[in-house]
Motif scaffolding. Structure first.
Motif, PDB file in Angstrom:
ATOM      1  N   LEU A  42       0.850  -1.186   0.000  1.00 27.81           N
ATOM      2  CA  LEU A  42       0.000   0.000   0.000  1.00 27.81           C
ATOM      3  C   LEU A  42       0.890   1.242   0.000  1.00 27.81           C
ATOM      4  O   LEU A  42       1.731   1.417   0.888  1.00 27.81           O
ATOM      5  N   PRO A  82      -5.517  -5.491   4.238  1.00 29.65           N
ATOM      6  CA  PRO A  82      -5.976  -5.785   2.879  1.00 29.65           C
ATOM      7  C   PRO A  82      -6.605  -7.172   2.796  1.00 29.65           C
ATOM      8  O   PRO A  82      -6.210  -8.099   3.510  1.00 29.65           O
ATOM      9  N   PRO A  93      -2.871   0.543  -3.966  1.00 25.20           N
ATOM     10  CA  PRO A  93      -2.377  -0.785  -3.598  1.00 25.20           C
ATOM     11  C   PRO A  93      -1.757  -1.502  -4.800  1.00 25.20           C
ATOM     12  O   PRO A  93      -2.130  -1.264  -5.954  1.00 25.20           O
ATOM     13  N   LEU A 121      -9.731  -2.788   1.278  1.00 27.27           N
ATOM     14  CA  LEU A 121      -8.757  -2.157   2.161  1.00 27.27           C
ATOM     15  C   LEU A 121      -9.458  -1.474   3.322  1.00 27.27           C
ATOM     16  O   LEU A 121     -10.374  -0.678   3.121  1.00 27.27           O
ATOM     17  N   ILE A 150      -4.275   6.848  -1.872  1.00 27.86           N
ATOM     18  CA  ILE A 150      -3.764   5.500  -1.622  1.00 27.86           C
ATOM     19  C   ILE A 150      -3.757   4.718  -2.932  1.00 27.86           C
ATOM     20  O   ILE A 150      -4.639   4.893  -3.784  1.00 27.86           O
TER      21      ILE A 150
END
Length: 470
Positions: A181, A305, A404, A315, A402
């Motif tokens: 992340l 996650p 991932p 998430l 964010i």
């Protein structure tokens, strides 16, 4: 029980208990009693609870004896066919005798959950998954390999409907999915201050008396332009003090914490420090006791996650950035600094490589102040000499982004570290040239720290991204 009369009674009872429809649907099991030796004359069959099986043997029998009729009902249909109905979970035995009262064999009956029904249901709901379903001591055991955690959750949910609270999970996920992340805190704060302050003093000196008049106003305290102008008219002296100033400032805050966690697990990260805070305890005869607690501050990241189907990632993320502010609070003689904190907590779903701006802030503060001499400051134009004005405007923009990624471990020695790109300076570099770092060795790695994570030949993070930005 024995003989043809017993067989007839058993058949009549069978019709009353289950009816011809259930008897036709009962699964059949073929058993060879003639193959059982004297040393081992027992075999085992499994019967689902509240369902039945028809046992067919290869030799004629006369009598049947069941160990525990509360677990299973055993009814003969013919001299070679037995109807078995599972009543409650557990195990019991069925002894089979011939007309001479000699033991032909022992059948161990294991009344379990509906294993076959569960297998058929899983085959329809989660096709393609390699799952084994077994019965063990009044419980259901699941074994095999599933493609993802979401598929495993589906299998467990279906199994719980057949055996509530009695499911043992021995399944494994095909690939241990690890999630990186990347979080970006980006904040810009702008401030503007302007102010003009004027102070006027009038003094006069007559033959019979002396006197003065001062219109003193508060100075803005950050004057850039200051000056004094004086006028003399006869015995009257007029002094004008001018204080004017303007301030502009901008603050940029950027933090990019990165953290890796296994799918389904929680990972936490903190880069910062702690400061002491006094805490008053219960009062006693000797006074109030003071203890010290430490409060954390800095860049913090916690997230959980869960990789779903087709690289879809769920998430639960809680990023936070805090820093010590300039304001100080005094408690019991202790100076306690305050914190400026930006914090968010939310749950989102997105695919690997996609980004979400999970939080944003646009804040604008405006403040103006006018100080003046009552009445005199309201006079047009000339009133400015007895008036002080200032205003302050602050604007803040904040966004938290964010992203991932699904990642795999790299081979040892292929990952770069900040120390790999640091060359200690020699004595000549320090004392003669004033350099804090030495030159890179011939043929060595690039000194551009922003390219550190993109130096790997088998791929890395695209763009200028690294530990040290020069």
């Amino acid at each position: 029980m024995g003989g043809l009369a017993t067989i007839g009674m058993g058949l009549a009872l069978l019709v009353q208990l289950s009816g011809p429809a259930e008897a036709a649907q009962a699964s059949r099991v073929n058993l060879s009693l003639s193959d059982l030796g004297q040393g081992d004359n027992s075999t085992a069959i499994s019967v689902p609870a509240n369902k039945s099986r028809i046992l067919k043997v290869d030799v004629p029998f006369a009598d049947l004896l069941v160990g525990n009729p509360e677990i299973a009902d055993v009814l003969p249909l013919t001299d070679r066919t037995v109807y078995i109905l599972g009543k409650s979970l557990g195990t019991t035995s069925l002894a089979v005798y011939d007309k001479k009262k000699q033991l032909l064999g022992i059948v161990n009956i294991d009344v379990t959950y509906d294993i076959d029904g569960l297998k058929a249901k899983l085959n329809r709901l989660v096709p393609g998954e390699v799952i084994e379903v077994h019965s063990a001591n009044a419980a259901v055991v699941l074994k095999g390999v599933v493609s993802s955690l979401s598929q495993q959750d589906k299998v467990l949910a279906v199994a719980e409907q057949y055996a509530p609270g009695k499911v043992t999970n021995l399944m494994a996920v095909a690939d241990a999915q690890q999630v990186l992340l990347k979080v970006k805190f980006a904040e810009v704060s702008r401030s503007t201050f302007k102010g003009i302050s004027t102070n006027t003093a009038v003094s006069f000196n007559g033959q019979d008396s002396d006197g003065s008049l001062i219109t003193g106003l508060t100075s803005i305290g950050a004057g850039f332009l200051t000056g004094t102008i004086g006028f003399t008219i006869g015995n009257t002296l007029l002094d004008l003090f001018l204080d004017a100033g303007e301030e502009k400032g901008i603050v940029k805050t950027l933090a990019e914490p990165n953290l890796i966690a296994l799918s389904g697990d929680t990972a936490e990260f903190l880069a910062g420090g702690e400061f002491p805070v006094p805490v008053a305890q219960d009062s006693s005869a000797s006074g109030t006791a003071i203890t010290v607690e430490f409060k954390e501050f800095g860049v913090r990241l916690a997230f959980t996650p869960t990789v779903l189907d087709k690289e879809l990632i769920n998430l639960v993320v809680a990023p936070e950035v805090s820093s010590l502010a300039n304001s100080i609070t005094q408690i019991s003689g202790f100076n306690i600094p305050s914190l400026t904190t930006r914090r968010a907590r939310t749950t989102v779903e997105l695919r690997a490589g996609q980004s979400f701006a999970i939080a944003g802030l646009l804040q604008s503060n405006f403040k103006d102040t006018v100080d003046q001499v009552p009445g005199l400051g309201d006079v047009p134009i000339l009133g400015a000499l007895a008036r002080s004005s200032e205003f302050t405007q602050e604007e803040t923009e904040l966004v938290i982004i964010i992203t991932p990624y699904l990642v795999q471990p790299a081979l040892a020695g292929t990952l770069a570290a900040p120390t790999d790109y640091f060359v200690p300076p020699s004595d000549f570099d320090i004392f003669l040239f004033g350099q804090t770092e030495g030159d890179k060795a011939p043929g060595g790695p690039a000194t551009d720290g922003r390219q550190i994570l993109s130096q790997r030949g088998d791929g890395g993070i695209d763009g200028k991204y690294g530990y040290v930005i020069k």
